[in-house]
Design a protein around this motif. Structure first.
Motif, PDB file in Angstrom:
ATOM      1  N   ASP A 125       0.807  -1.218   0.000  1.00 14.56           N
ATOM      2  CA  ASP A 125       0.000   0.000   0.000  1.00 14.56           C
ATOM      3  C   ASP A 125       0.844   1.273   0.000  1.00 14.56           C
ATOM      4  OD1 ASP A 125       0.753  -0.773   2.638  1.00 14.56           O
ATOM      5  OD2 ASP A 125      -0.781   0.560   3.483  1.00 14.56           O
ATOM      6  N   LYS A 126       2.110   1.163   0.368  1.00 16.16           N
ATOM      7  CA  LYS A 126       3.004   2.321   0.386  1.00 16.16           C
ATOM      8  C   LYS A 126       4.071   2.230  -0.702  1.00 16.16           C
ATOM      9  CE  LYS A 126       2.331   3.387   5.225  1.00 16.16           C
ATOM     10  NZ  LYS A 126       2.962   3.654   6.514  1.00 16.16           N
ATOM     11  N   GLY A 127       4.006   1.188  -1.525  1.00 18.95           N
ATOM     12  CA  GLY A 127       4.983   1.023  -2.596  1.00 18.95           C
ATOM     13  C   GLY A 127       6.368   0.630  -2.111  1.00 18.95           C
ATOM     14  N   VAL A 128       6.430  -0.014  -0.946  1.00 20.49           N
ATOM     15  CA  VAL A 128       7.705  -0.443  -0.382  1.00 20.49           C
ATOM     16  C   VAL A 128       7.924  -1.904  -0.738  1.00 20.49           C
ATOM     17  CG1 VAL A 128       8.998  -0.813   1.763  1.00 20.49           C
ATOM     18  CG2 VAL A 128       7.544   1.217   1.505  1.00 20.49           C
ATOM     19  N   ALA A 129       8.993  -2.158  -1.494  1.00 17.82           N
ATOM     20  CA  ALA A 129       9.310  -3.523  -1.904  1.00 17.82           C
ATOM     21  C   ALA A 129       9.830  -4.331  -0.715  1.00 17.82           C
ATOM     22  CB  ALA A 129      10.366  -3.495  -3.000  1.00 17.82           C
TER      23      ALA A 129
END
Length: 168
Positions: A125-129
């Motif tokens: 949801d935060k675009g953190v891989a």
């Protein structure tokens, strides 16, 4: 999506990064100046200074080169990076610290479970891989791709680096 593909290619070693090899004994001599902050064996006691023991040698060499060239800004490290002047010297320092045994650190049990979840799965949801994609299942990093080892690192240092990485 492009960042993910590039990360995967690099982690597989398909982009041609060279593996830095060096002479650990010669590196120990050059690394003497590092002891004040990072410890004689690379196991810093202060959480503001990274542990270098067991770190991927090519990662250490690359960071020293990037600091010296200005590609990575580190006012605290610039004088030391300039003292370790050649690619051979940097590879030797990297080899020395890579040869040292990492002493594990402590973690906050209240945060460990959530940290492991983020490490293994990221935060979609935060675009953190997921960290595991580049840094390995056990945080060992990827020497060929020049991704650092994360295991055993001080939590405070890691947090600061994550913020700096996010900020560009």
């Amino acid at each position: 999506m492009n960042k993910l593909l590039i990360s995967m290619l690099v982690s597989l070693g398909l982009t041609g990064f060279a593996h830095a090899e060096g002479d650990a004994a010669a590196g120990q001599v050059k690394a003497a100046a590092c002891a004040a902050c990072h410890g004689a064996d690379g196991n810093s006691l202060a959480p503001t200074f990274p542990k270098l023991a067991g770190q991927n040698g090519s990662y250490i060499a690359k960071q020293l080169k990037d600091i010296k060239s200005g590609a990575r800004t580190s006012p605290m490290m610039i004088a030391f990076a300039n003292m370790i002047g050649t690619d051979e010297d940097r590879a030797n320092v990297g080899a020395f610290f890579a040869s040292q045994a990492l002493k594990p650190g402590a973690s906050d049990p209240a945060l460990a479970e959530e940290g492991e979840r983020i490490y293994m799965s990221g935060l979609a949801d935060k675009g953190v891989a997921a960290c595991v994609a580049c840094h390995g299942v056990n945080g060992e990093g990827n020497d060929l791709a020049v991704f650092p080892q994360l295991r055993g690192q001080h939590a405070g240092y890691t947090e600061g680096q994550l913020k700096a990485f996010r900020g560009g």
